[in-house]
Scaffold this motif. Structure first.
Motif, PDB file in Angstrom:
ATOM      1  N   ASN A  50       3.415  -6.262  -3.883  1.00  0.00           N
ATOM      2  CA  ASN A  50       2.274  -5.424  -3.495  1.00  0.00           C
ATOM      3  C   ASN A  50       2.385  -4.057  -4.161  1.00  0.00           C
ATOM      4  O   ASN A  50       1.402  -3.513  -4.661  1.00  0.00           O
ATOM      5  CB  ASN A  50       2.227  -5.273  -1.975  1.00  0.00           C
ATOM      6  N   TYR A  65      -5.100 -17.109   1.552  1.00  0.00           N
ATOM      7  CA  TYR A  65      -5.105 -15.778   2.164  1.00  0.00           C
ATOM      8  C   TYR A  65      -6.511 -15.491   2.666  1.00  0.00           C
ATOM      9  O   TYR A  65      -7.453 -15.320   1.883  1.00  0.00           O
ATOM     10  CB  TYR A  65      -4.620 -14.711   1.172  1.00  0.00           C
ATOM     11  N   HIS A 125       0.946  -9.949  -0.720  1.00  0.00           N
ATOM     12  CA  HIS A 125       1.775 -11.060  -0.244  1.00  0.00           C
ATOM     13  C   HIS A 125       2.655 -10.613   0.919  1.00  0.00           C
ATOM     14  O   HIS A 125       2.791  -9.436   1.208  1.00  0.00           O
ATOM     15  CB  HIS A 125       2.648 -11.592  -1.378  1.00  0.00           C
ATOM     16  N   GLY A 126       3.251 -11.608   1.560  1.00  0.00           N
ATOM     17  CA  GLY A 126       4.245 -11.330   2.587  1.00  0.00           C
ATOM     18  C   GLY A 126       3.703 -11.469   3.994  1.00  0.00           C
ATOM     19  O   GLY A 126       2.490 -11.468   4.226  1.00  0.00           O
ATOM     20  N   GLY A 127       4.609 -11.634   4.931  1.00  0.00           N
ATOM     21  CA  GLY A 127       4.256 -11.668   6.332  1.00  0.00           C
ATOM     22  C   GLY A 127       3.764 -13.015   6.838  1.00  0.00           C
ATOM     23  O   GLY A 127       3.310 -13.126   7.966  1.00  0.00           O
ATOM     24  N   ARG A 183      -4.765  -0.419   3.126  1.00  0.00           N
ATOM     25  CA  ARG A 183      -4.211  -1.248   4.182  1.00  0.00           C
ATOM     26  C   ARG A 183      -5.262  -1.464   5.245  1.00  0.00           C
ATOM     27  O   ARG A 183      -6.054  -0.570   5.546  1.00  0.00           O
ATOM     28  CB  ARG A 183      -3.011  -0.519   4.785  1.00  0.00           C
ATOM     29  N   GLN A 240      -0.361 -15.685   9.020  1.00  0.00           N
ATOM     30  CA  GLN A 240       0.171 -14.325   9.001  1.00  0.00           C
ATOM     31  C   GLN A 240       0.868 -14.079  10.333  1.00  0.00           C
ATOM     32  O   GLN A 240       0.241 -14.165  11.396  1.00  0.00           O
ATOM     33  CB  GLN A 240      -0.992 -13.347   8.794  1.00  0.00           C
ATOM     34  N   VAL A 273      -2.486  -6.055   6.498  1.00  0.00           N
ATOM     35  CA  VAL A 273      -2.389  -6.625   5.150  1.00  0.00           C
ATOM     36  C   VAL A 273      -2.779  -5.538   4.155  1.00  0.00           C
ATOM     37  O   VAL A 273      -3.469  -4.578   4.502  1.00  0.00           O
ATOM     38  CB  VAL A 273      -3.311  -7.862   4.964  1.00  0.00           C
ATOM     39  N   GLN A 333       2.252  -6.876   6.490  1.00  0.00           N
ATOM     40  CA  GLN A 333       2.621  -6.740   5.077  1.00  0.00           C
ATOM     41  C   GLN A 333       2.992  -5.287   4.803  1.00  0.00           C
ATOM     42  O   GLN A 333       2.546  -4.392   5.510  1.00  0.00           O
ATOM     43  CB  GLN A 333       1.447  -7.129   4.164  1.00  0.00           C
TER      44      GLN A 333
END
Length: 297
Positions: A89, A54, A69-71, A133, A79, A142, A83
DNA sequence: ATCGAACTTAGT
DNA sequence: ACTAAGTTCGAT
């Protein structure tokens, strides 16, 4: 499903190294075999792994800025979408709002001067002090989490007073961990009973992580009061009325009438409060009983 | 029960 | 570097 353990795992100590994610999982220090965050959006996160990958992470040692996490594209690991403050999260946000510690593990693939040469090393407990964010390097949103290491001194406060020095470090760690989990389950329970409404003013606070309320002990924990950590000694309050309770800005009569504030404490039938504890509060936290503690308006 | 996501891992 | 196998958890 095994119970989630917050705090140290008994018999595992800071600096312990695990060969791979499977060994780490079996140790209970971090159960998922791939995911970086262990937790649920209801209970919070019990552990995270820093393992590279990351690009917005920052590792300053005792301070870590951890990316949610995610995306990411599962193939390219880049990415590719935003996110959201959900799932794992949101779990980390729950830690922040409830003061829950998170175990941190650094992997060898995590490139920083603090990462181990090989394997995955347990780095102890951190608290989540802030989250926000931002637009990441990828251009997508993110979520970032500022983690600060819980010092040994702070960690000691998790330990109970009846702990004797003759107990082993392992025993004390176990006791502290059990206490942490028990405290937290009661916290969840009282908030569930009142659905996050303050028992004094009915306020229900909304944040980006859902609803917020505080579990307030009527007769305080710890020396010399030694109030019990049980539901009959706990209220669900907004932060303002929690502070006022702790510092004697108001107190409570046997019939739940408020003394120092208008109105009555709202108590659900399924929530029994021990009148001994509110009597203790009346006798020890107001400066002039019984009805002279009203602030002038 | 089932399913999908995940800061893996070993093998090619 | 790429890929497929594989595990575990958490949510539906």
């Amino acid at each position: 499903m095994a119970e989630r353990i917050f705090g140290h795992i008994p018999n595992v100590f800071e600096g312990d190294v695990f060969e791979n994610r499977i060994a780490l999982s079996h140790s209970k220090v971090h159960r998922p075999t791939q995911a970086g965050i262990s937790g649920s959006q209801k209970e919070g996160a019990d552990s995270i792994v820093l393992s590279g990958g990351y690009e917005d992470d920052q590792d300053l040692g005792d301070v870590i800025v951890y990316t949610g996490h995610g995306g990411r594209d599962p193939i390219t690991k880049k990415q590719v979408t935003h996110q959201f403050l959900s799932d794992k999260n949101l779990a980390l946000a729950i830690n922040c709002q409830n003061g829950l510690p998170v175990r941190v593990i650094r992997g060898a693939n995590h490139k920083s001067k603090f990462s181990p040469e090989f394997g995955y090393r347990y780095e102890g407990l951190y608290k989540v002090v802030k989250y926000w964010r931002k637009t990441g390097r990828s251009g997508f949103n993110v979520w970032l989490f500022r983690l600060e290491k819980i010092t040994v001194d702070q960690a000691l406060t998790y330990q109970v007073s009846e702990d004797s020095p003759i107990y082993s470090k392992t025993t004390r760690t176990l006791t502290a961990q059990q206490r942490l989990n028990r405290d937290y389950s009661l916290t969840l329970k009282i908030k569930e009973i009142y659905n996050f409404h303050c028992q004094v003013c009915n306020t229900k606070i909304f944040t980006n992580a859902g609803f917020y309320a505080e579990a307030a002990h009527i007769k305080p924990l710890g020396e010399p009061h030694n109030g019990p950590d049980t539901l009959d000694n706990i209220l669900c309050l907004c932060p303002n009325h929690h502070v006022m309770l702790d510092f004697g800005g108001f107190t409570i009569d046997d019939d739940y009438s408020l003394i120092g504030l208008e109105g009555k404490l709202y108590v659900k039938p399924e929530h029994r409060i021990n009148s001994e504890f509110i009597r203790y509060h009346r006798e020890h936290f107001t400066f002039n009983l019984p009805h002279a503690s009203q602030p002038s308006s």
